[in-house]
Design a protein around this motif. Structure first.
Motif, PDB file in Angstrom:
ATOM      1  N   LEU A 264       0.810  -1.206   0.000  1.00 53.41           N
ATOM      2  CA  LEU A 264       0.000   0.000   0.000  1.00 53.41           C
ATOM      3  C   LEU A 264       0.849   1.265   0.000  1.00 53.41           C
ATOM      4  CD1 LEU A 264      -2.988  -0.742   2.362  1.00 53.41           C
ATOM      5  CD2 LEU A 264      -3.062  -0.283  -0.067  1.00 53.41           C
TER       6      LEU A 264
ATOM      7  N   ARG B  46       0.529   3.550  -3.030  1.00 53.31           N
ATOM      8  CA  ARG B  46      -0.684   4.290  -3.362  1.00 53.31           C
ATOM      9  C   ARG B  46      -0.388   5.777  -3.494  1.00 53.31           C
ATOM     10  NH1 ARG B  46      -4.698   4.088   0.744  1.00 53.31           N
ATOM     11  NH2 ARG B  46      -3.076   3.613   2.215  1.00 53.31           N
TER      12      ARG B  46
ATOM     13  N   ASP C 167      -1.187   8.943  -2.479  1.00 59.23           N
ATOM     14  CA  ASP C 167      -1.916   9.609  -1.400  1.00 59.23           C
ATOM     15  C   ASP C 167      -0.983  10.621  -0.765  1.00 59.23           C
ATOM     16  OD1 ASP C 167      -3.330  10.302   0.992  1.00 59.23           O
ATOM     17  OD2 ASP C 167      -4.465   8.442   0.804  1.00 59.23           O
TER      18      ASP C 167
ATOM     19  N   GLU D  52      -7.571   8.562   7.085  1.00 58.45           N
ATOM     20  CA  GLU D  52      -8.016   7.567   6.112  1.00 58.45           C
ATOM     21  C   GLU D  52      -8.923   6.547   6.792  1.00 58.45           C
ATOM     22  OE1 GLU D  52      -6.202   4.820   2.534  1.00 58.45           O
ATOM     23  OE2 GLU D  52      -4.884   5.342   4.195  1.00 58.45           O
TER      24      GLU D  52
ATOM     25  N   ILE E  68      -9.896   2.831   6.338  1.00 63.13           N
ATOM     26  CA  ILE E  68      -9.568   1.572   5.673  1.00 63.13           C
ATOM     27  C   ILE E  68     -10.419   0.463   6.266  1.00 63.13           C
ATOM     28  CG2 ILE E  68      -7.808  -0.244   5.534  1.00 63.13           C
ATOM     29  CD1 ILE E  68      -5.728   1.810   5.008  1.00 63.13           C
TER      30      ILE E  68
ATOM     31  N   GLN F 147     -12.754   4.363   2.418  1.00 60.41           N
ATOM     32  CA  GLN F 147     -12.111   4.961   1.255  1.00 60.41           C
ATOM     33  C   GLN F 147     -11.284   3.918   0.513  1.00 60.41           C
ATOM     34  OE1 GLN F 147     -10.064   7.928   3.651  1.00 60.41           O
ATOM     35  NE2 GLN F 147     -11.181   9.560   2.593  1.00 60.41           N
ATOM     36  N   THR F 148     -10.749   2.970   1.267  1.00 63.31           N
ATOM     37  CA  THR F 148      -9.906   1.912   0.715  1.00 63.31           C
ATOM     38  C   THR F 148     -10.283   0.591   1.351  1.00 63.31           C
ATOM     39  OG1 THR F 148      -8.071   3.482   0.494  1.00 63.31           O
ATOM     40  CG2 THR F 148      -7.527   1.142   0.349  1.00 63.31           C
TER      41      THR F 148
ATOM     42  N   LYS G 201      -9.757   0.887  -4.262  1.00 66.27           N
ATOM     43  CA  LYS G 201     -10.120   2.253  -3.893  1.00 66.27           C
ATOM     44  C   LYS G 201     -11.621   2.442  -4.105  1.00 66.27           C
ATOM     45  CE  LYS G 201      -8.906   7.087  -4.830  1.00 66.27           C
ATOM     46  NZ  LYS G 201      -8.704   7.393  -3.411  1.00 66.27           N
TER      47      LYS G 201
ATOM     48  N   ASP H 299     -14.324   5.006  -4.707  1.00 64.27           N
ATOM     49  CA  ASP H 299     -14.452   6.382  -5.164  1.00 64.27           C
ATOM     50  C   ASP H 299     -15.860   6.949  -4.999  1.00 64.27           C
ATOM     51  OD1 ASP H 299     -11.807   6.919  -5.944  1.00 64.27           O
ATOM     52  OD2 ASP H 299     -12.083   5.749  -7.771  1.00 64.27           O
TER      53      ASP H 299
END
Length: 272
Positions: free
Chosen positions: A8, A11, A13, A49, A51, A218-219, A235, A237
């Motif tokens: 990860l 990614r 970000d 974030e 997750i 979000q993930t 991901k 969206d």
């Protein structure tokens, strides 16, 4: 890709990294010999974030959360929170389990005050602060009740309020809604999203429910069957706010099929 380890850290970000999991391996010694629960898991969890982690039973989801929480030590590799290696539990990480883990001899308000007192906030200030967190989860009217007088969903709200009262930078949640009925679960999902967007915490949430993962995260991280590895990262969206109507959209259904098909393939691996 099935069975392929994913990183990860690749990614795109721009947010600061709040938690870094660096090549973590966990081996349990059992009566039948060594059992590899996690095998080289590497990922970054960014500031604010959300997750969600999904995968078949026994893929190491809870083991990974407990290592991040500092409740377990990795066999090799390391976890860092704010750049410091995790060596045990800490106030920078709060944990909410499926079992409510409330003190049955304390009232709802005093359960929340416990977290505040651990931060050095006492007396009248602690009472006032506790009420603010109970208002956040809509339980201010039950402040003087005991856990045994609450429903399962209400107990979990208290646990979430207490976790927030500790003011952790990272909130770790291990299937917190797994034992609840569908209606209560839906309500708490909505409340959790509203609180997350308001409080700006970093959330690491484990679930068996693919729909729950998509509506919250979000993930989404998909874990492989034992030994646990990161099989894929998806991901999400779909814009916030998300509602139950979101589950009816074409985008949601496509994501659900994509994630579920991978989880099911890993489930079949477990059954071999």
């Amino acid at each position: 890709m099935a069975g392929e380890e994913r990183d990860l850290t690749n990614r795109d970000d721009s947010r600061p990294v709040r938690v870094k999991v660096d090549n973590v391996k966990k081996i349990y010694n059992t009566r039948n010999g060594e059992m590899v629960a996690l095998n080289g898991v590497t990922l970054d969890i960014h500031d604010n974030e959300f997750i969600c982690v999904v995968g078949p039973s026994g893929c190491g989801k809870s083991t990974l959360l407990n290592i991040i929480a500092g409740l377990l030590e990795p066999t090799s590799g390391a976890v860092y929170c704010n750049g410091k290696e995790v060596k045990g539990t800490g106030t920078d990480r709060g944990v909410v389990f499926q079992q409510y883990a409330l003190f049955p001899w304390l009232t709802v308000k005093k359960n929340v005050m416990f977290a505040l007192e651990m931060r050095g906030i006492k007396g009248k200030q602690a009472e006032e602060e506790a009420m603010k967190y109970l208002e956040m989860v809509q339980l201010e009217k039950f402040a003087e009740h005991y856990p045994k007088e609450l429903s399962g969903g209400m107990k979990q709200r208290v646990a979430i309020a207490r976790a927030y009262a500790a003011e952790p930078e990272v909130l770790l949640m291990d299937e917190p809604f797994g034992a609840l009925d569908a209606q209560t679960r839906t309500q708490l999902q909505t409340e959790l999203l509203e609180t997350w967007q308001r409080e700006k915490k970093t959330c690491f949430f484990i679930t068996h429910d693919v729909e729950e993962a998509i509506i919250l995260a979000q993930t989404v991280i998909i874990m492989s069957a034992r030994p646990g590895r990161i099989r894929d990262i998806v991901k999400i969206d779909i814009p916030y706010p998300r509602t139950q109507e979101t589950k009816m959209t074409k985008e949601f259904m496509e994501l659900k099929n994509e994630i579920w098909s991978q989880v099911y393939q890993e489930y079949l691996e477990v059954r071999k």
